[in-house]
Design a protein around this motif. Structure first.
Motif, PDB file in Angstrom:
ATOM      1  N   LYS A   1     -10.939  -1.995   9.138  1.00  0.00           N
ATOM      2  CA  LYS A   1      -9.520  -2.222   8.840  1.00  0.00           C
ATOM      3  C   LYS A   1      -9.425  -3.276   7.742  1.00  0.00           C
ATOM      4  O   LYS A   1     -10.048  -4.331   7.814  1.00  0.00           O
ATOM      5  N   LEU A   2      -8.613  -2.977   6.718  1.00  0.00           N
ATOM      6  CA  LEU A   2      -8.361  -3.894   5.602  1.00  0.00           C
ATOM      7  C   LEU A   2      -6.894  -4.261   5.618  1.00  0.00           C
ATOM      8  O   LEU A   2      -6.037  -3.377   5.552  1.00  0.00           O
ATOM      9  N   VAL A   3      -6.571  -5.540   5.702  1.00  0.00           N
ATOM     10  CA  VAL A   3      -5.168  -5.945   5.699  1.00  0.00           C
ATOM     11  C   VAL A   3      -4.953  -7.060   4.673  1.00  0.00           C
ATOM     12  O   VAL A   3      -5.824  -7.911   4.473  1.00  0.00           O
ATOM     13  N   PRO A   4      -3.801  -7.055   3.988  1.00  0.00           N
ATOM     14  CA  PRO A   4      -3.461  -8.169   3.096  1.00  0.00           C
ATOM     15  C   PRO A   4      -3.310  -9.448   3.920  1.00  0.00           C
ATOM     16  O   PRO A   4      -2.507  -9.488   4.856  1.00  0.00           O
TER      17      PRO A   4
ATOM     18  N   ILE B   1      -7.156   1.825   6.364  1.00  0.00           N
ATOM     19  CA  ILE B   1      -8.081   2.096   7.461  1.00  0.00           C
ATOM     20  C   ILE B   1      -9.175   2.982   6.888  1.00  0.00           C
ATOM     21  O   ILE B   1      -8.901   4.067   6.367  1.00  0.00           O
ATOM     22  N   ILE B   2     -10.412   2.517   6.926  1.00  0.00           N
ATOM     23  CA  ILE B   2     -11.528   3.224   6.306  1.00  0.00           C
ATOM     24  C   ILE B   2     -12.465   3.753   7.381  1.00  0.00           C
ATOM     25  O   ILE B   2     -12.935   2.983   8.239  1.00  0.00           O
ATOM     26  N   ASP B   3     -12.738   5.039   7.348  1.00  0.00           N
ATOM     27  CA  ASP B   3     -13.731   5.644   8.236  1.00  0.00           C
ATOM     28  C   ASP B   3     -15.053   5.692   7.475  1.00  0.00           C
ATOM     29  O   ASP B   3     -15.196   6.427   6.501  1.00  0.00           O
ATOM     30  N   CYS B   4     -16.017   4.898   7.920  1.00  0.00           N
ATOM     31  CA  CYS B   4     -17.278   4.767   7.185  1.00  0.00           C
ATOM     32  C   CYS B   4     -18.308   5.834   7.571  1.00  0.00           C
ATOM     33  O   CYS B   4     -19.383   5.893   6.973  1.00  0.00           O
ATOM     34  N   GLY B   5     -18.016   6.640   8.578  1.00  0.00           N
ATOM     35  CA  GLY B   5     -18.928   7.722   8.938  1.00  0.00           C
ATOM     36  C   GLY B   5     -20.037   7.334   9.883  1.00  0.00           C
ATOM     37  O   GLY B   5     -20.757   8.198  10.384  1.00  0.00           O
ATOM     38  N   ASP B   6     -20.217   6.033  10.144  1.00  0.00           N
ATOM     39  CA  ASP B   6     -21.214   5.572  11.101  1.00  0.00           C
ATOM     40  C   ASP B   6     -20.825   4.155  11.538  1.00  0.00           C
ATOM     41  O   ASP B   6     -19.957   3.531  10.933  1.00  0.00           O
ATOM     42  N   ILE B   7     -21.478   3.671  12.575  1.00  0.00           N
ATOM     43  CA  ILE B   7     -21.157   2.330  13.093  1.00  0.00           C
ATOM     44  C   ILE B   7     -21.386   1.290  11.999  1.00  0.00           C
ATOM     45  O   ILE B   7     -22.408   1.306  11.310  1.00  0.00           O
ATOM     46  N   VAL B   8     -20.412   0.391  11.841  1.00  0.00           N
ATOM     47  CA  VAL B   8     -20.456  -0.618  10.771  1.00  0.00           C
ATOM     48  C   VAL B   8     -21.029  -1.916  11.329  1.00  0.00           C
ATOM     49  O   VAL B   8     -20.524  -2.467  12.305  1.00  0.00           O
TER      50      VAL B   8
ATOM     51  N   ASP C   1     -10.093  -7.346 -12.496  1.00  0.00           N
ATOM     52  CA  ASP C   1      -9.017  -7.120 -11.536  1.00  0.00           C
ATOM     53  C   ASP C   1      -9.457  -6.195 -10.401  1.00  0.00           C
ATOM     54  O   ASP C   1      -8.638  -5.694  -9.654  1.00  0.00           O
ATOM     55  N   GLN C   2     -10.760  -5.986 -10.289  1.00  0.00           N
ATOM     56  CA  GLN C   2     -11.261  -5.092  -9.248  1.00  0.00           C
ATOM     57  C   GLN C   2     -11.818  -5.894  -8.086  1.00  0.00           C
ATOM     58  O   GLN C   2     -12.395  -6.964  -8.273  1.00  0.00           O
ATOM     59  N   LEU C   3     -11.612  -5.364  -6.896  1.00  0.00           N
ATOM     60  CA  LEU C   3     -12.153  -5.987  -5.691  1.00  0.00           C
ATOM     61  C   LEU C   3     -12.881  -4.902  -4.911  1.00  0.00           C
ATOM     62  O   LEU C   3     -12.320  -3.832  -4.641  1.00  0.00           O
ATOM     63  N   LEU C   4     -14.133  -5.175  -4.557  1.00  0.00           N
ATOM     64  CA  LEU C   4     -14.961  -4.180  -3.872  1.00  0.00           C
ATOM     65  C   LEU C   4     -15.258  -4.632  -2.454  1.00  0.00           C
ATOM     66  O   LEU C   4     -15.313  -5.831  -2.157  1.00  0.00           O
ATOM     67  N   LEU C   5     -15.454  -3.662  -1.565  1.00  0.00           N
ATOM     68  CA  LEU C   5     -15.888  -3.944  -0.202  1.00  0.00           C
ATOM     69  C   LEU C   5     -17.154  -3.146   0.056  1.00  0.00           C
ATOM     70  O   LEU C   5     -17.174  -1.924  -0.109  1.00  0.00           O
ATOM     71  N   ALA C   6     -18.224  -3.846   0.427  1.00  0.00           N
ATOM     72  CA  ALA C   6     -19.476  -3.188   0.795  1.00  0.00           C
ATOM     73  C   ALA C   6     -19.573  -3.127   2.310  1.00  0.00           C
ATOM     74  O   ALA C   6     -19.295  -4.113   2.993  1.00  0.00           O
ATOM     75  N   THR C   7     -19.943  -1.968   2.833  1.00  0.00           N
ATOM     76  CA  THR C   7     -20.108  -1.801   4.294  1.00  0.00           C
ATOM     77  C   THR C   7     -21.530  -1.348   4.576  1.00  0.00           C
ATOM     78  O   THR C   7     -22.009  -0.373   3.989  1.00  0.00           O
TER      79      THR C   7
ATOM     80  N   TYR D   1      -8.371  -1.871  -3.345  1.00  0.00           N
ATOM     81  CA  TYR D   1      -6.970  -1.612  -3.649  1.00  0.00           C
ATOM     82  C   TYR D   1      -6.546  -0.176  -3.336  1.00  0.00           C
ATOM     83  O   TYR D   1      -5.396   0.088  -3.025  1.00  0.00           O
ATOM     84  N   THR D   2      -7.493   0.762  -3.433  1.00  0.00           N
ATOM     85  CA  THR D   2      -7.147   2.167  -3.185  1.00  0.00           C
ATOM     86  C   THR D   2      -7.739   2.711  -1.897  1.00  0.00           C
ATOM     87  O   THR D   2      -7.300   3.750  -1.400  1.00  0.00           O
ATOM     88  N   GLY D   3      -8.755   2.031  -1.357  1.00  0.00           N
ATOM     89  CA  GLY D   3      -9.417   2.537  -0.156  1.00  0.00           C
ATOM     90  C   GLY D   3     -10.360   3.688  -0.433  1.00  0.00           C
ATOM     91  O   GLY D   3     -10.807   4.380   0.489  1.00  0.00           O
ATOM     92  N   LYS D   4     -10.696   3.918  -1.715  1.00  0.00           N
ATOM     93  CA  LYS D   4     -11.546   5.052  -2.076  1.00  0.00           C
ATOM     94  C   LYS D   4     -13.017   4.650  -2.096  1.00  0.00           C
ATOM     95  O   LYS D   4     -13.370   3.532  -2.459  1.00  0.00           O
TER      96      LYS D   4
END
Length: 407
Positions: free
Chosen positions: A46-49, A90-97, A126-132, A145-148
């Motif tokens: 889950k990503l929240v501002p 809300i990001i579904d990562c496909g496996d346990i994070v 201006d980019q922000l990345l999330l690594a899982t 920013y896009t959840g992609k």
């Protein structure tokens, strides 16, 4: 003193939800404080501002069910203008994070790769990345920013237990895995794997960069703390002193100190530049003797985090307590209750501590104190000078000891 609860984000539960798989192994704040992310269990992140999340706590009291949050936060409808209005994802990562890390780019920081003629991605400022980091050994990189999904990094053969981005904006990512290795990835080179760091004989639990990105600390299922030179990708030294597996590590904001947490019921604070232990924070009294060095397993320390002010450390142990320590005092200055806590981290400005449990997150106000001018000067000096250089300064020995955190 008891810490004041600010709020909590509760994961939705179903009657058929099993306990296993709902563990919240990781929580993270974005470097600029714009977002907060946590693993809800069952593959979901889950990503929240963060600013809106804090406002909700103030408006609606401390309790917040994660699902109801979406009714009060704007959802992402189009790609336009998403950077102006932070949106929940809300990001579904496909496996346990198992691990999360935010990374942001500084354009001047060039990729370390030789051929920079063509890249799929141009990561801007201006980019922000999330690594899982996932259970199956994969690392997925998402656009916050896009959840992609942007990248899928595949090389580890076991659970990716921890992730850390270099703080210098180079988008160098280090992953720690149960396959006994650390891997260094260059996201500015489309996620190319640059190096494999080998040295651990068993699972690697955690890794952390120094603030200047020159040193990497890694800890795992052994009693040693490993320090790596990230310019040469070579081991600098091992720190010996813990009596059981070391499970968490973090540098102080000025890079002069390193905190490590272990199942031996202790948190140690080291000078990483000369390999000396400076402080010990015990979670079991009297401390276990070497013959019972593993410590009582209801006192295992799970996580440790350094505050933004460089004066406070938070630790989380199996005795259902979160503790806040000052680096110059032996006893906790504040405590808070938490069952089954697994991870904790300070917010970017240091005002809030977030701790993860079974899919949910709890937030406390941290001890606030105006830092002394001496401490601020010490941090300013230590940001640019390692211990060896400080010891060579033509200044009184007492000042040297203070600058090296020895008094």
């Amino acid at each position: 003193a008891r810490s004041r609860t600010i709020g909590e984000l509760l994961a939705p539960t179903s009657p058929f939800d099993k306990k296993c798989g709902r563990e919240n192994w990781t929580v993270a704040f974005a470097p600029d404080g714009s977002y907060f992310a946590w693993s809800q269990g069952h593959r979901i992140v889950k990503l929240v501002p963060w600013a809106q999340c804090l406002n909700n706590f103030l408006l609606h009291g401390t309790k917040n069910v994660a699902n109801s949050l979406s009714t009060r936060l704007p959802r992402q409808n189009s790609d336009s203008g998403q950077k102006n209005k932070p949106c929940e994802h809300i990001i579904d990562c496909g496996d346990i994070v198992w691990s999360l890390a935010f990374g942001s780019s500084v354009p001047e920081k060039q990729s370390r790769c030789v051929n920079i003629e063509w890249h799929r991605f141009k990561f801007g400022q201006d980019q922000l990345l999330l690594a899982t980091g996932l259970n199956n050994g994969r690392i997925k990189i998402w656009d916050v920013y896009t959840g992609k999904l942007l990248l899928n990094l595949m090389d580890h053969t076991e659970v990716v237990r921890d992730l850390t981005f270099a703080p210098d904006g180079s988008l160098i990512l280090v992953s720690a895995s149960r396959d006994k290795t650390l891997r260094v990835w260059d996201l500015k080179d489309d996620g190319n794997m640059m190096k494999v760091l080998r040295g651990h004989q068993n699972w690697v639990y955690a890794c952390a960069f120094s603030p200047d990105s020159s040193i990497l600390c890694s800890v795992g299922a052994s009693k040693a703390v490993f320090l790596w030179d990230m310019d040469k990708y070579s081991m600098i030294r091992k720190l010996e002193g813990h009596h059981n597996d070391v499970v968490a590590c973090e540098f102080s904001p000025d890079g002069a100190l390193l905190a490590t947490a272990s199942y031996d019921t202790r948190v140690y604070v080291w000078d990483p530049h000369i390999g000396v232990m400076l402080m010990e924070f015990g979670h079991l009294f009297p401390p276990p003797t070497p013959i019972f060095a593993g410590g009582a397993n209801d006192r295992w320390v799970r996580s440790v985090s350094f505050s933004h002010d460089g004066l406070h450390i938070a630790s989380l142990a199996d005795d259902k307590m979160v503790r806040f320590w000052r680096i110059d005092e032996e006893h906790p200055v504040q405590v808070a209750p938490l069952n089954n806590g697994l991870c904790c981290t300070f917010s970017t400005d240091g005002s809030v501590l977030a701790a993860g449990q079974d899919g949910s997150v709890y937030f406390w106000a941290t001890p606030r104190q105006v830092s002394s001018l001496q401490h601020l000067c010490r941090m300013a000096i230590r940001r640019v000078m390692p211990s060896g250089q400080v010891k060579n300064l033509p200044i009184p020995s007492k000042v040297v000891e203070f600058l090296c955190y020895q008094i």
